[in-house]
Enzyme design. Structure first.
Site: not given
Ligand SMILES: *Cc1c(COP(=O)(O)O)cnc(C)c1O
Length: 413
Positions: A239, A274, A276-277, A317, A343-344
């Site tokens: 997150g 965890e 991601g971004r 978003y 086309c949106e």
């Molecule tokens: C999407 C998600 C993440 C990653 O979130 P980021 O904002 O991309 O770091 C981690 N854990 C869970 C359960 C998610 O759904």
């Protein structure tokens, strides 16, 4: 816009001229910097060095096999949310023993595949899911490690679609009910109730809600241990936000990971994160070519060959992505909507953007598109999905071919 840099008025990524990539790989095209992805991953590792931890890359942010392989080789674990993602991780050589499986709607087939692969743990989000994991583990004659994903009921200050940690959201189990759920789960003989997990939302810069969530989870762990549960790991999710605008603060990965590490220190817990971004977001750009310019009343439009089907974040978003010309030009003489051919009316990459004067044929880089970009691309309007390119050690290669017209109709009668 970390890996980007103008050299001789040409936009480069890790020293590679993006115009060369566009000329050979075509547009639209995603381009990623391996060095930036690894640097982001290592920033987590460095901060957690010495503490028992696993960084599980949340691959839903960008699941290209080459990127997964890069991170797997660097030692990363993976956070998956589907059987498809498990398949990708295994194909990329990821270690199943470092995989956690999140998501509110895991099917029996997906759970069984994860048990067969021997993943580390399931982050379970409901009691019926616990019962299903137990039953499938029993059938296979294995024990399934489980962490309940609790909903700590904190309000993450982020966009409504990516906030997940309050009771209004579908995610997790109300932390107030968690103890009772663990108690009832004792009946499931094939579960190892050894973890607690949470994830409160995405694109966050304010540490407070995240630290507050961690506090609540740790309090729960104290209570669970007092009741005899041997909780060994805590998964505090992902997150962390990234800078989409030049003035946004840089993603404070080290600070963030250190704060969580300190929270968890001395409690005999293995820490899982965890992200991601914050691993891939600032490592990618989407290249597009200007097709036309036109005026509609007072408004000016720059029509490009990339569209919402390639990058949906602005439409979905309200996301801001910087747009840079690949050839540096003076000034910011144009105020325009940058739109695609779909086309949106929601098909825009930028609205009312002050930008350099650009003309048909010019190339643009839509910045900070490495996360939730290609993975959310679709074939809407029968548009083949773009190519993906990885820059590594000073050279580049296509890591996913542009889809062909035949790809578009594969599997149809
Ligand atoms: C999407 C998600 C993440 C990653 O979130 P980021 O904002 O991309 O770091 C981690 N854990 C869970 C359960 C998610 O759904």
């Amino acid at each position: 816009m970390k890996p980007l840099d103008y050299r001789d008025r040409t936009l480069t990524c890790d020293g590679v001229a993006l115009a060369d990539v566009a000329a050979k790989a075509g547009t639209p095209c995603y381009v990623y910097s391996a060095a930036t992805i690894l640097a982001n991953y290592r920033a987590y590792e460095d901060a957690l060095q010495g503490a028992p931890h696993t960084v599980c890359y949340a691959m839903k942010a960008n699941g290209n096999l080459a990127i997964l392989r890069l991170l797997a080789r660097a030692g990363a674990g993976f956070d998956i949310v589907s059987g498809g993602e498990l398949h990708r991780v295994l194909k990329a050589g990821g270690d199943p023993a470092k995989v956690v499986f999140s998501g509110v709607g895991k099917t029996a087939e997906e759970i069984d595949a994860a048990l067969a692969a021997g993943i580390f743990a399931f982050n379970c989000e409901s009691e019926p899911e616990l019962a299903l994991v137990d039953a499938l583990a029993h059938r296979r004659g294995v024990k399934a490690r489980v962490a309940l994903r609790v909903n700590p009921d904190v309000d993450a200050a982020t966009h409504a679609y990516i906030s997940t940690g309050s009771l209004a959201h579908k995610f997790g189990i109300d932390i107030g009910e968690a103890e009772a759920v663990y108690e009832r789960a004792r009946q499931h003989a094939n579960l190892l109730l050894e973890g607690v997990s949470c994830h409160i939302g995405s694109q966050q810069f304010d540490f407070d809600p995240m630290l507050q969530a961690a506090d609540r989870v740790l309090e729960l762990i104290v209570c669970l241990r007092a009741k005899g549960f041997s909780i060994r790991h805590v998964d505090l999710g992902g997150g962390l936000g990234i800078a989409y605008k030049p003035d946004d603060p840089a993603p404070p990965i080290g600070e963030f990971a250190t704060a969580l590490r300190e929270k968890v220190a001395g409690q005999g817990l293995h820490l899982f994160l965890e992200p991601g971004r914050s691993i891939v977001g600032d490592a990618g750009v989407l290249l597009a070519r200007v097709l036309y310019r036109k005026k509609g009343g007072e408004k000016e439009f720059v029509i490009v060959d990339a569209a919402m089907n390639d990058l949906i974040r602005p439409a979905l978003y309200d996301a801001h992505h910087e747009i840079l010309p690949l050839r540096a030009t003076q000034g910011c003489g144009l105020r325009a909507d940058v739109v695609g051919p779909v086309c949106e009316s929601g098909d825009f990459l930028a609205q009312d953007r002050q930008m350099p004067d650009v003309f048909p044929g010019d190339l643009l880089a839509v910045c900070t598109a490495g996360a939730y970009g290609f993975v959310q691309a679709s074939n809407y309007n029968a548009r083949p999905r773009p190519a993906e390119v990885l820059i590594e050690d000073g050279s580049w290669r296509v890591i996913r071919a542009r889809e062909s017209l035949d790809d578009l109709i594969r599997g149809e009668e």
